[in-house]
Design a protein around this motif. Structure first.
Motif, PDB file in Angstrom:
ATOM      1  N   PHE A   1      -3.418   0.782  -3.911  1.00 36.87           N
ATOM      2  CA  PHE A   1      -2.764  -0.475  -4.244  1.00 36.87           C
ATOM      3  C   PHE A   1      -2.629  -0.607  -5.751  1.00 36.87           C
ATOM      4  N   ASP A   2      -1.465  -1.031  -6.198  1.00 35.74           N
ATOM      5  CA  ASP A   2      -1.240  -1.322  -7.603  1.00 35.74           C
ATOM      6  C   ASP A   2      -1.848  -2.694  -7.884  1.00 35.74           C
ATOM      7  N   ALA A   3      -2.804  -2.747  -8.799  1.00 38.65           N
ATOM      8  CA  ALA A   3      -3.539  -3.976  -9.060  1.00 38.65           C
ATOM      9  C   ALA A   3      -2.631  -5.102  -9.549  1.00 38.65           C
ATOM     10  N   GLU A   4      -1.710  -4.784 -10.424  1.00 43.35           N
ATOM     11  CA  GLU A   4      -0.819  -5.818 -10.954  1.00 43.35           C
ATOM     12  C   GLU A   4       0.025  -6.432  -9.841  1.00 43.35           C
TER      13      GLU A   4
ATOM     14  N   ALA B   1       0.839  -1.213   0.000  1.00 40.83           N
ATOM     15  CA  ALA B   1       0.000   0.000   0.000  1.00 40.83           C
ATOM     16  C   ALA B   1       0.862   1.246   0.000  1.00 40.83           C
ATOM     17  N   ARG B   2       0.283   2.310  -0.533  1.00 41.03           N
ATOM     18  CA  ARG B   2       0.887   3.630  -0.389  1.00 41.03           C
ATOM     19  C   ARG B   2      -0.231   4.590  -0.018  1.00 41.03           C
ATOM     20  N   GLU B   3       0.122   5.582   0.814  1.00 31.68           N
ATOM     21  CA  GLU B   3      -0.881   6.551   1.249  1.00 31.68           C
ATOM     22  C   GLU B   3      -1.051   7.626   0.189  1.00 31.68           C
ATOM     23  N   VAL B   4      -2.308   7.965  -0.097  1.00 28.10           N
ATOM     24  CA  VAL B   4      -2.620   9.012  -1.074  1.00 28.10           C
ATOM     25  C   VAL B   4      -3.720   9.903  -0.506  1.00 28.10           C
ATOM     26  N   SER B   5      -3.842  11.088  -1.079  1.00 26.65           N
ATOM     27  CA  SER B   5      -4.898  12.030  -0.721  1.00 26.65           C
ATOM     28  C   SER B   5      -5.538  12.563  -1.993  1.00 26.65           C
ATOM     29  N   PHE B   6      -6.825  12.851  -1.904  1.00 19.51           N
ATOM     30  CA  PHE B   6      -7.567  13.434  -3.022  1.00 19.51           C
ATOM     31  C   PHE B   6      -8.374  14.614  -2.504  1.00 19.51           C
ATOM     32  N   ASP B   7      -8.379  15.700  -3.244  1.00 20.45           N
ATOM     33  CA  ASP B   7      -9.234  16.838  -2.922  1.00 20.45           C
ATOM     34  C   ASP B   7     -10.666  16.501  -3.309  1.00 20.45           C
ATOM     35  N   ALA B   8     -11.623  17.148  -2.667  1.00 16.16           N
ATOM     36  CA  ALA B   8     -13.024  16.991  -3.050  1.00 16.16           C
ATOM     37  C   ALA B   8     -13.167  17.337  -4.526  1.00 16.16           C
ATOM     38  N   GLY B   9     -13.934  16.542  -5.252  1.00 11.92           N
ATOM     39  CA  GLY B   9     -14.143  16.769  -6.677  1.00 11.92           C
ATOM     40  C   GLY B   9     -13.166  16.038  -7.580  1.00 11.92           C
ATOM     41  N   THR B  10     -12.148  15.402  -7.027  1.00 11.52           N
ATOM     42  CA  THR B  10     -11.170  14.657  -7.824  1.00 11.52           C
ATOM     43  C   THR B  10     -11.786  13.355  -8.316  1.00 11.52           C
ATOM     44  N   ARG B  11     -11.639  13.092  -9.615  1.00  6.50           N
ATOM     45  CA  ARG B  11     -12.097  11.825 -10.184  1.00  6.50           C
ATOM     46  C   ARG B  11     -11.015  10.777  -9.947  1.00  6.50           C
ATOM     47  N   LEU B  12     -11.371   9.671  -9.320  1.00  4.21           N
ATOM     48  CA  LEU B  12     -10.421   8.594  -9.090  1.00  4.21           C
ATOM     49  C   LEU B  12     -10.300   7.718 -10.327  1.00  4.21           C
ATOM     50  N   PHE B  13     -11.443   7.465 -10.962  1.00  4.09           N
ATOM     51  CA  PHE B  13     -11.425   6.686 -12.202  1.00  4.09           C
ATOM     52  C   PHE B  13     -12.717   6.913 -12.966  1.00  4.09           C
TER      53      PHE B  13
ATOM     54  N   GLY C   1     -15.243   2.510 -17.999  1.00  2.00           N
ATOM     55  CA  GLY C   1     -14.733   2.101 -19.305  1.00  2.00           C
ATOM     56  C   GLY C   1     -13.223   2.204 -19.457  1.00  2.00           C
ATOM     57  N   ARG C   2     -12.554   2.830 -18.513  1.00  2.00           N
ATOM     58  CA  ARG C   2     -11.089   2.945 -18.590  1.00  2.00           C
ATOM     59  C   ARG C   2     -10.424   1.776 -17.875  1.00  2.00           C
ATOM     60  N   ARG C   3      -9.129   1.657 -18.074  1.00  2.00           N
ATOM     61  CA  ARG C   3      -8.329   0.561 -17.505  1.00  2.00           C
ATOM     62  C   ARG C   3      -8.315   0.621 -15.968  1.00  2.00           C
ATOM     63  N   ALA C   4      -8.639  -0.498 -15.338  1.00  2.00           N
ATOM     64  CA  ALA C   4      -8.661  -0.599 -13.873  1.00  2.00           C
ATOM     65  C   ALA C   4      -7.307  -1.155 -13.426  1.00  2.00           C
ATOM     66  N   ASP C   5      -6.422  -0.256 -13.012  1.00  2.00           N
ATOM     67  CA  ASP C   5      -5.057  -0.677 -12.684  1.00  2.00           C
ATOM     68  C   ASP C   5      -4.689  -0.463 -11.225  1.00  2.00           C
ATOM     69  N   ARG C   6      -5.649  -0.035 -10.402  1.00  2.00           N
ATOM     70  CA  ARG C   6      -5.390   0.177  -8.977  1.00  2.00           C
ATOM     71  C   ARG C   6      -6.708   0.163  -8.216  1.00  2.00           C
ATOM     72  N   PHE C   7      -6.597   0.149  -6.911  1.00  2.00           N
ATOM     73  CA  PHE C   7      -7.783   0.245  -6.062  1.00  2.00           C
ATOM     74  C   PHE C   7      -7.378   0.912  -4.758  1.00  2.00           C
ATOM     75  N   TRP C   8      -8.379   1.256  -3.928  1.00  2.00           N
ATOM     76  CA  TRP C   8      -8.136   2.024  -2.718  1.00  2.00           C
ATOM     77  C   TRP C   8      -8.944   1.457  -1.560  1.00  2.00           C
ATOM     78  N   ILE C   9      -8.449   1.697  -0.368  1.00  2.00           N
ATOM     79  CA  ILE C   9      -9.220   1.500   0.857  1.00  2.00           C
ATOM     80  C   ILE C   9      -9.268   2.873   1.519  1.00  2.00           C
TER      81      ILE C   9
END
Length: 152
Positions: A101-104, A23-35, A38-46
């Motif tokens: 998390f990097d899906a691969e 895992a790596r820690e990340v932050s997103f501002d309100a309004g940020t699109r995570l994905f 129809g696009r490539r699913a290459d990661r996920f989050w908790i």
């Protein structure tokens, strides 16, 4: 939030530790699109803090919110199933802190350790089943005559 979508309810302590090593820690501002759908699913989050909405495109209209996720919940399951394409979109509704998390890398861990792989598959499968059940309940509330009783 249902307990099976929460990572602590879905994996043993040992398997959580294994997962958290990548895992790596990340932050997103309100309004940020995570994905985007129809696009490539290459990661996920908790999610650690904040709120993420899952949405789907509706032609000629704004995206429809499908579900709201918060603390401890898995954001994204499409990374686990070929062809690894997002089925929905996701947006931070508030500032979000999450583990990414990097899906691969996680799929490679699953391949190397079948017990871990089985646990991850079971966890992700429960998340999908819970979300399908919740979607079904929302659809019944919206469209079933008189609250979903038997047809007359």
């Amino acid at each position: 939030m249902t307990s099976t979508t929460n990572v602590s309810a879905g994996l043993t302590a040992e398997h959580r530790e294994q997962l958290m090593r990548v895992a790596r820690e990340v932050s997103f501002d309100a309004g940020t699109r995570l994905f985007e759908e129809g696009r490539r699913a290459d990661r996920f989050w908790i999610v650690r803090t904040g709120t993420v909405v899952l949405d789907m495109r509706v032609p000629g209209r704004r995206a429809a919110v499908v579900e709201t996720l918060g603390h401890g919940e898995l954001v994204g399951w499409s990374w686990h199933f070929a062809p690894y394409v997002w089925h929905l979109g996701a947006e931070a509704m508030s500032p979000v802190r999450a583990y990414e998390f990097d899906a691969e890398a996680v799929r490679a861990l699953c391949a190397r350790d079948p017990e871990f792989g089985c646990a991850v598959a079971s966890w992700v499968g429960r998340v999908v089943a819970d979300r399908l059940h919740a979607s079904r309940a929302r659809l019944l509330d919206l469209y079933a005559p008189y609250g979903g009783g038997s047809p007359v």
